[in-house]
Design an enzyme around this catalytic site. Structure first.
Site, PDB file in Angstrom:
ATOM      1  N   HIS A 160       0.851  -1.059   0.083  1.00 32.01           N
ATOM      2  CA  HIS A 160       0.110   0.089  -0.113  1.00 32.01           C
ATOM      3  C   HIS A 160       0.759   1.207  -0.022  1.00 32.01           C
ATOM      4  O   HIS A 160       1.294   1.913   1.111  1.00 32.01           O
ATOM      5  CB  HIS A 160      -0.909  -0.202   1.355  1.00 32.01           C
ATOM      6  CG  HIS A 160      -2.077   0.870   1.173  1.00 32.01           C
ATOM      7  ND1 HIS A 160      -3.326   0.596   1.317  1.00 32.01           N
ATOM      8  CD2 HIS A 160      -2.013   2.342   1.043  1.00 32.01           C
ATOM      9  CE1 HIS A 160      -4.133   1.557   1.052  1.00 32.01           C
ATOM     10  NE2 HIS A 160      -3.478   2.672   1.050  1.00 32.01           N
ATOM     11  N   HIS A 213       0.964   4.922  -2.303  1.00 30.91           N
ATOM     12  CA  HIS A 213       0.741   5.708  -3.467  1.00 30.91           C
ATOM     13  C   HIS A 213       1.786   6.465  -4.314  1.00 30.91           C
ATOM     14  O   HIS A 213       2.783   7.094  -3.554  1.00 30.91           O
ATOM     15  CB  HIS A 213      -0.365   6.884  -2.938  1.00 30.91           C
ATOM     16  CG  HIS A 213      -1.703   6.303  -2.228  1.00 30.91           C
ATOM     17  ND1 HIS A 213      -2.705   6.161  -2.963  1.00 30.91           N
ATOM     18  CD2 HIS A 213      -2.102   5.877  -1.065  1.00 30.91           C
ATOM     19  CE1 HIS A 213      -3.890   5.686  -2.374  1.00 30.91           C
ATOM     20  NE2 HIS A 213      -3.459   5.339  -1.076  1.00 30.91           N
ATOM     21  N   ASP A 238       1.596   9.267  -6.252  1.00 33.39           N
ATOM     22  CA  ASP A 238       1.504  10.515  -6.156  1.00 33.39           C
ATOM     23  C   ASP A 238       1.622  10.959  -4.914  1.00 33.39           C
ATOM     24  O   ASP A 238       1.662  12.374  -4.566  1.00 33.39           O
ATOM     25  CB  ASP A 238       0.187  11.216  -6.673  1.00 33.39           C
ATOM     26  CG  ASP A 238      -0.971  10.533  -5.732  1.00 33.39           C
ATOM     27  OD1 ASP A 238      -0.893   9.451  -5.094  1.00 33.39           O
ATOM     28  OD2 ASP A 238      -1.897  11.241  -5.817  1.00 33.39           O
ATOM     29  N   HIS A 279      -9.927   0.663  -0.381  1.00 35.73           N
ATOM     30  CA  HIS A 279      -9.738   1.354   0.823  1.00 35.73           C
ATOM     31  C   HIS A 279     -10.988   1.340   1.884  1.00 35.73           C
ATOM     32  O   HIS A 279     -11.975   1.752   1.235  1.00 35.73           O
ATOM     33  CB  HIS A 279      -9.475   3.038   0.490  1.00 35.73           C
ATOM     34  CG  HIS A 279      -8.234   3.243   0.072  1.00 35.73           C
ATOM     35  ND1 HIS A 279      -7.698   2.892  -1.275  1.00 35.73           N
ATOM     36  CD2 HIS A 279      -7.271   3.909   0.868  1.00 35.73           C
ATOM     37  CE1 HIS A 279      -6.118   3.393  -1.189  1.00 35.73           C
ATOM     38  NE2 HIS A 279      -6.200   3.980   0.041  1.00 35.73           N
ATOM     39  N   GLU A 295     -10.744   3.011   7.362  1.00 36.70           N
ATOM     40  CA  GLU A 295      -9.672   4.036   7.556  1.00 36.70           C
ATOM     41  C   GLU A 295     -10.183   5.024   8.590  1.00 36.70           C
ATOM     42  O   GLU A 295     -10.269   5.125   9.848  1.00 36.70           O
ATOM     43  CB  GLU A 295      -8.940   4.566   6.409  1.00 36.70           C
ATOM     44  CG  GLU A 295      -7.765   5.563   6.680  1.00 36.70           C
ATOM     45  CD  GLU A 295      -7.228   6.064   5.557  1.00 36.70           C
ATOM     46  OE1 GLU A 295      -6.173   6.716   5.810  1.00 36.70           O
ATOM     47  OE2 GLU A 295      -7.674   5.979   4.449  1.00 36.70           O
ATOM     48  N   ASP A 332       1.735   3.952   2.839  1.00 37.40           N
ATOM     49  CA  ASP A 332       0.820   5.071   2.395  1.00 37.40           C
ATOM     50  C   ASP A 332       1.264   5.984   1.417  1.00 37.40           C
ATOM     51  O   ASP A 332       1.400   5.904   0.402  1.00 37.40           O
ATOM     52  CB  ASP A 332      -0.128   5.536   3.455  1.00 37.40           C
ATOM     53  CG  ASP A 332      -1.446   5.689   2.911  1.00 37.40           C
ATOM     54  OD1 ASP A 332      -2.030   5.502   2.008  1.00 37.40           O
ATOM     55  OD2 ASP A 332      -2.137   6.468   3.780  1.00 37.40           O
TER      56      ASP A 332
END
Length: 366
Positions: free
Chosen positions: A19, A21, A23, A208, A211, A299
Site C-alpha cells: 500500500h 501511493h 503521487d 480502501h 480507515e 501509504d
C-alpha cells in the site's frame, strides 16, 4: 512525522510493500524540477528541503483542506509522459534503496489526464518508468519488482472504465484495482459494477476501507464487493472486545481473521488522520497478536516523511515488535501480493527467509 534512525538490521531486511501511493511519494526536488519544466508556478516553496518540510507540516496540520492540497502539487507534475515516467522510475529506486524487494504502487489514471493524455498513455508511461527503475536498481545490487494497482476515485464515476483498463494491462505490469478517496458518503457499493466485472475477469482488487470510517465500510467491501484485501482496515478493531481477560472477536472480525483477508496497515498515516493515537497504541500490534493477516505499509511516503524501514522501526521501538515479527508481516505481504503463486513463493523462500537468517533471526517455521 517519522524522523527516526533505522537500525542496520531493519535497513538490511528484505521488505514487501502493498500500500504505497505513487503521487504520495514524489521526491521534493523532482517536484521543483518538473514544475520548472512545465511552467507550474503554484508551489508553496521552491527549495527542496523547505518543500519537504511543508508537505509534512501540511499533512500533520489536522486540516483536511491543507492535507488534500499537498496532492494538488504532486499530481500537477504528473501530467506528462516524461513526468510520470520519472516519478515511477524514482519510486522504484527509492523503494529499492529501502530494502523493498517487492512493491505494489497505486495511482489513479483519471487524475493524470489534465494535460490531454489518454488513460492508456498514463499507464504505459508509469509502467515504463517502473521497468527502468527496476533495471537501474538491479544494476546497483538492489533487485526489486514493482507492480501497479490502478485506482478509481470513490467520488467519481469512472471505476468501471478503470477496472477494464486494469484487466487490459494485467500482463503488462498492472496486477490489480483499487478505490480510494473519502469513505463517508461514498460506500464501495457505489462501484459494484466495477467489482463484479473484475470478479468475472478473475482479476484482483483491494478496497480502501476501515480507515476514516468504521465497520460498515469494511463489511460492504468484503461481503458485497468481494475485496481480496482491505486498504488500511484499521477499524476492524472496533469489532474486537478487549474489556475482559482475553479479546473477543465479533462476527465480522472473526470472518476477516478466519478468511485470512489481508490488512494493508499504515501506522504513520493513521496517526496523521487520527485513526490511531500513537505507534504504541496502534491496533496493528493487537491484530498481530491475534494473528490477523497484518501487513506493514507506507501509504504516502512524502506526506508522512516515512519509508517502510521507518514504519518497521517505529513498531520495534514503540510497540515491542521483534525482527521475527517484521519477517512475519513481510511474508504476510508476499502471501497477499497480486502476483502468481510461484513468484510469491520464490520471493519468500529464496529472498526473504534467507535474508532474515543472515540477520541472525532463527529459521522460519509455521
Amino acid at each position: 512525522m517519522s524522523d527516526i534512525a533505522v537500525s542496520p538490521e531493519i535497513a538490511a531486511a528484505p521488505k514487501a510493500l502493498l500500500h504505497d501511493h505513487l503521487d504520495g511519494g514524489v521526491r521534493p526536488q523532482t517536484i521543483i524540477e518538473i514544475s520548472d519544466e512545465i511552467g507550474y508556478t503554484n508551489l508553496p516553496r521552491t527549495d527542496a528541503a523547505a518543500l519537504d518540510q511543508w508537505f509534512r507540516e501540511s499533512a500533520d496540520s489536522g486540516s483536511l483542506v491543507r492535507y488534500l492540497e499537498t496532492f494538488e502539487h504532486t499530481v500537477a507534475v504528473m501530467q506528462t509522459p516524461a513526468g510520470l515516467h520519472r516519478v515511477a522510475k524514482e519510486c522504484a529506486l527509492d523503494l529499492a534503496a529501502d530494502g523493498v524487494v517487492y512493491a505494489e504502487s497505486r495511482y489513479a489514471p483519471e487524475q493524470h489526464v489534465a494535460g490531454g493524455l489518454a488513460m492508456e498513455e498514463v499507464v504505459e508511461a508509469v509502467n515504463a518508468g517502473f521497468r527502468e527503475g527496476e533495471t537501474e536498481a538491479a544494476a546497483a545490487g538492489r533487485p526489486i519488482q514493482v507492480r501497479a494497482l490502478l485506482t478509481a476515485m470513490r467520488h467519481a464515476a469512472r471505476s468501471r472504465e478503470i477496472a477494464e483498463l486494469a484487466a487490459r494491462y494485467r500482463d503488462d505490469g498492472v496486477v490489480g484495482f483499487d478505490i480510494a478517496g473519502a469513505e463517508a458518503g461514498y460506500p464501495p457499493t457505489r462501484h459494484l459494477d466495477a467489482f463484479e466485472y473484475l470478479q468475472r475477469e478473475n482479476a484482483h482488487f483491494t478496497i480502501h476501507a476501515g480507515e476514516a470510517f468504521g465497520l460498515p465500510s469494511i463489511w460492504e467491501a468484503i461481503q458485497w464487493c468481494g475485496a481480496d484485501r482491505l486498504g488500511h482496515g484499521v477499524r476492524i478493531v472496533d469489532d474486537v472486545d478487549t474489556s475482559g481477560d482475553a479479546p473477543v472477536l465479533g462476527r465480522l472480525a472473526a470472518y476477516v481473521r478466519d478468511a485470512r483477508i489481508p490488512l494493508e496497515m499504515c501506522p504513520s498515516s493513521n496517526l496523521q488522520t487520527g485513526a490511531a493515537a500513537s505507534y504504541a497504541e496502534h491496533p496493528i500490534t493487537l491484530l498481530k497478536d491475534l494473528r490477523f493477516r497484518v501487513t506493514v505499509n507506507t501509504d504516502n511516503r512524502l506526506m508522512s516523511g516515512t519509508t517502510l524501514g521507518r514504519e518497521m522501526q517505529h513498531l520495534v521501538d514503540d510497540a515491542g515488535w521483534t525482527l521475527s515479527d517484521i519477517r512475519w508481516a513481510t511474508i504476510n505481504a508476499l502471501k497477499s501480493a497480486f502476483i502468481p503463486y510461484d513468484v510469491r513463493l520464490a520471493l519468500i523462500e529464496k529472498v526473504v527467509k534467507p535474508g532474515y537468517v543472515a540477520l541472525g533471526v532463527p529459521a522460519y517455521t509455521v
